[in-house]
Write a protein that holds these residues in place. Structure first.
Motif, PDB file in Angstrom:
ATOM      1  N   ILE A  45       0.834  -1.201   0.000  1.00 11.69           N
ATOM      2  CA  ILE A  45       0.000   0.000   0.000  1.00 11.69           C
ATOM      3  C   ILE A  45       0.868   1.250   0.000  1.00 11.69           C
TER       4      ILE A  45
ATOM      5  N   THR B 180      -1.736  -0.751   7.469  1.00  9.78           N
ATOM      6  CA  THR B 180      -1.416  -2.075   6.930  1.00  9.78           C
ATOM      7  C   THR B 180      -1.444  -3.132   8.033  1.00  9.78           C
TER       8      THR B 180
ATOM      9  N   LEU C 170      -5.079  -3.730   9.118  1.00 17.35           N
ATOM     10  CA  LEU C 170      -5.800  -4.503   8.108  1.00 17.35           C
ATOM     11  C   LEU C 170      -5.420  -5.977   8.187  1.00 17.35           C
TER      12      LEU C 170
ATOM     13  N   SER D 191     -14.445  -9.612  -7.892  1.00 12.49           N
ATOM     14  CA  SER D 191     -13.395 -10.096  -8.787  1.00 12.49           C
ATOM     15  C   SER D 191     -13.942 -10.584 -10.117  1.00 12.49           C
TER      16      SER D 191
ATOM     17  N   VAL E 280      -8.603  -3.326  -9.420  1.00 12.81           N
ATOM     18  CA  VAL E 280      -8.514  -2.677  -8.103  1.00 12.81           C
ATOM     19  C   VAL E 280      -8.474  -3.738  -6.998  1.00 12.81           C
ATOM     20  N   VAL E 281      -9.352  -4.731  -7.108  1.00 11.43           N
ATOM     21  CA  VAL E 281      -9.361  -5.819  -6.121  1.00 11.43           C
ATOM     22  C   VAL E 281      -8.030  -6.564  -6.150  1.00 11.43           C
TER      23      VAL E 281
ATOM     24  N   PHE F 248      -5.423  -4.684  -4.299  1.00 17.12           N
ATOM     25  CA  PHE F 248      -5.660  -4.801  -2.859  1.00 17.12           C
ATOM     26  C   PHE F 248      -5.224  -6.166  -2.334  1.00 17.12           C
ATOM     27  N   LEU F 249      -5.542  -7.211  -3.085  1.00 19.09           N
ATOM     28  CA  LEU F 249      -5.188  -8.559  -2.637  1.00 19.09           C
ATOM     29  C   LEU F 249      -3.685  -8.793  -2.705  1.00 19.09           C
TER      30      LEU F 249
ATOM     31  N   SER G 207      -1.580  -6.563  -1.884  1.00 20.08           N
ATOM     32  CA  SER G 207      -1.092  -5.980  -0.635  1.00 20.08           C
ATOM     33  C   SER G 207      -1.265  -6.958   0.528  1.00 20.08           C
ATOM     34  N   LEU G 208      -2.358  -7.728   0.504  1.00 20.31           N
ATOM     35  CA  LEU G 208      -2.549  -8.751   1.542  1.00 20.31           C
ATOM     36  C   LEU G 208      -1.562  -9.898   1.352  1.00 20.31           C
TER      37      LEU G 208
END
Length: 370
Positions: A107, A166, A169, A192, A203-204, A207-208, A210-211
């Motif tokens: 992120i 982060t 989350l 998705s 975008v998803v 984000f994923l 980053s996880l």
């Protein structure tokens, strides 16, 4: 009206920069993920001291780990380069390194990449130097000033809050109970799948990633599944035509299935586009339901993928791979049933008879390598 148009252009530009960076990111992530997963399957571990003994599996695991550990740098460089071209590379690289150092993660690299890119772009357009220094401007002056400004912003303004966000989350997702996990998987699956690799999916995906950079791999398995539900579900519908005596595919659409399914196995949805665009709304509804069901099951069963791409070929790297496959098949079947019920029968003259043997057999001898 002009203000609305300008806002729309701004959002489109922001999205395009992110998509450009992700396109650079995917082959790096896939290579690193497979190296890490293969090394892990072989019993490898991270090499921290080269003076001790280490084996081949350890080298694979270490290579993959180091590649994935540099994702904040890759996304930061990709976004900054997309915005400001070559002068943005240095500041984007620095943003990623600071994000790793301050535990701001993916992120931090993502947000910092935009900051680095636009600061560099502003300097390119507004910084004036004497004529004798013009040659130094893109090579020395702009990278130096942009790196200094971006470094100050990350160290003293954004780095710590992003790091705290982060960590929060990560802790929240790791602390989800079973009901929350089901709902999270359902939401990730729907988002998705419904735009078939479009901006929502991207975008998803960001984000994923980053996880995934924090070691949370279950949501990425959901995204992979959701991207495959449509081609698998459409393929399941083909024999359903004969079973229920209801033809829903035209001749052209049946021909499309011959390429859509193999592409779907590789997690490529684009092969389904000719069918999707013929029945756009029913396909979106069916994909949302099927991907949501599959995603909820995948999360509930603890399926995790350290590799963010690859389709069925990535199963060997997964945690609970057969649970993931079952979730994929169930979600695809749900998609097939819903869409089959929604679609009206097509004109019989435009349908290929499922009992017909007139279609030429595939001749493997026609395949040549020259």
């Amino acid at each position: 009206m002009a203000e609305v148009k300008q806002k729309g252009n701004t959002l489109n530009n922001l999205k395009q920069h992110a998509l450009t960076a992700i396109s650079y990111l995917i082959p790096i992530v896939v290579a690193g993920g497979f190296l890490l997963a293969i090394g892990s399957l072989m019993g490898g571990a991270l090499i921290e001291d080269f003076s001790t003994s280490w084996g081949f599996a350890d080298t694979l695991y270490t290579m993959g780990s180091k590649i994935l550990g540099m994702l904040p740098v890759v996304i930061g460089v990709g976004i900054a380069f997309s915005i400001a071209d070559k002068p943005g590379i240095a500041s984007g690289f620095l943003v990623g390194l600071i994000s790793i150092l301050m535990n701001a993660g993916f992120i931090g690299g993502f947000i910092g990449g935009y900051i680095a890119g636009y600061i560099t772009l502003y300097l390119k357009n507004h910084l004036h130097v004497p004529s004798w220094a013009e040659g130094l401007k893109p090579l020395l002056i702009i990278p130096l000033i942009s790196c200094f400004l971006v470094g100050m912003i990350m160290f003293y303004v954004l780095g710590t809050p992003i790091s705290a966000f982060t960590a929060a989350l990560e802790n929240y997702i790791r602390g989800l109970d079973r009901t929350q996990t089901l709902m999270f998987g359902l939401i990730i699956g729907v988002l998705s799948g419904i735009d078939y690799g479009g901006p929502i999916n991207k975008v998803v995906y960001a984000f994923l990633l980053s996880l995934q950079a924090e070691g949370i791999n279950e949501p990425m398995a959901v995204l992979m599944l959701a991207s495959m539900v449509t081609p698998f579900g459409l393929t399941m519908m083909y024999p359903m035509q004969k079973i229920f005596h209801k033809n829903v595919f035209s001749r052209t659409e049946v021909e499309t299935l011959k390429t859509a399914f193999p592409m779907g196995v590789c997690m490529i949805t684009e092969g389904c586009y000719p069918i999707i665009f013929n029945h756009l709304l029913p396909c979106i509804i069916s994909t949302g339901i099927g991907a949501g069901v599959g995603g909820a099951l995948s999360m509930s069963w603890g399926c995790a993928s350290p590799v963010p791409h690859g389709g069925l070929f990535a199963m060997v790297t997964m945690t609970n791979p057969f649970g993931w496959l079952a979730a994929l098949l169930i979600g695809s079947l749900v998609f097939a049933v819903v869409l089959f019920c929604i679609l009206k029968p097509v004109d019989k003259d435009s349908v290929i008879d499922v009992d017909s043997h007139e279609e030429a057999e595939i001749n493997m001898n026609d395949i040549k390598i020259s």
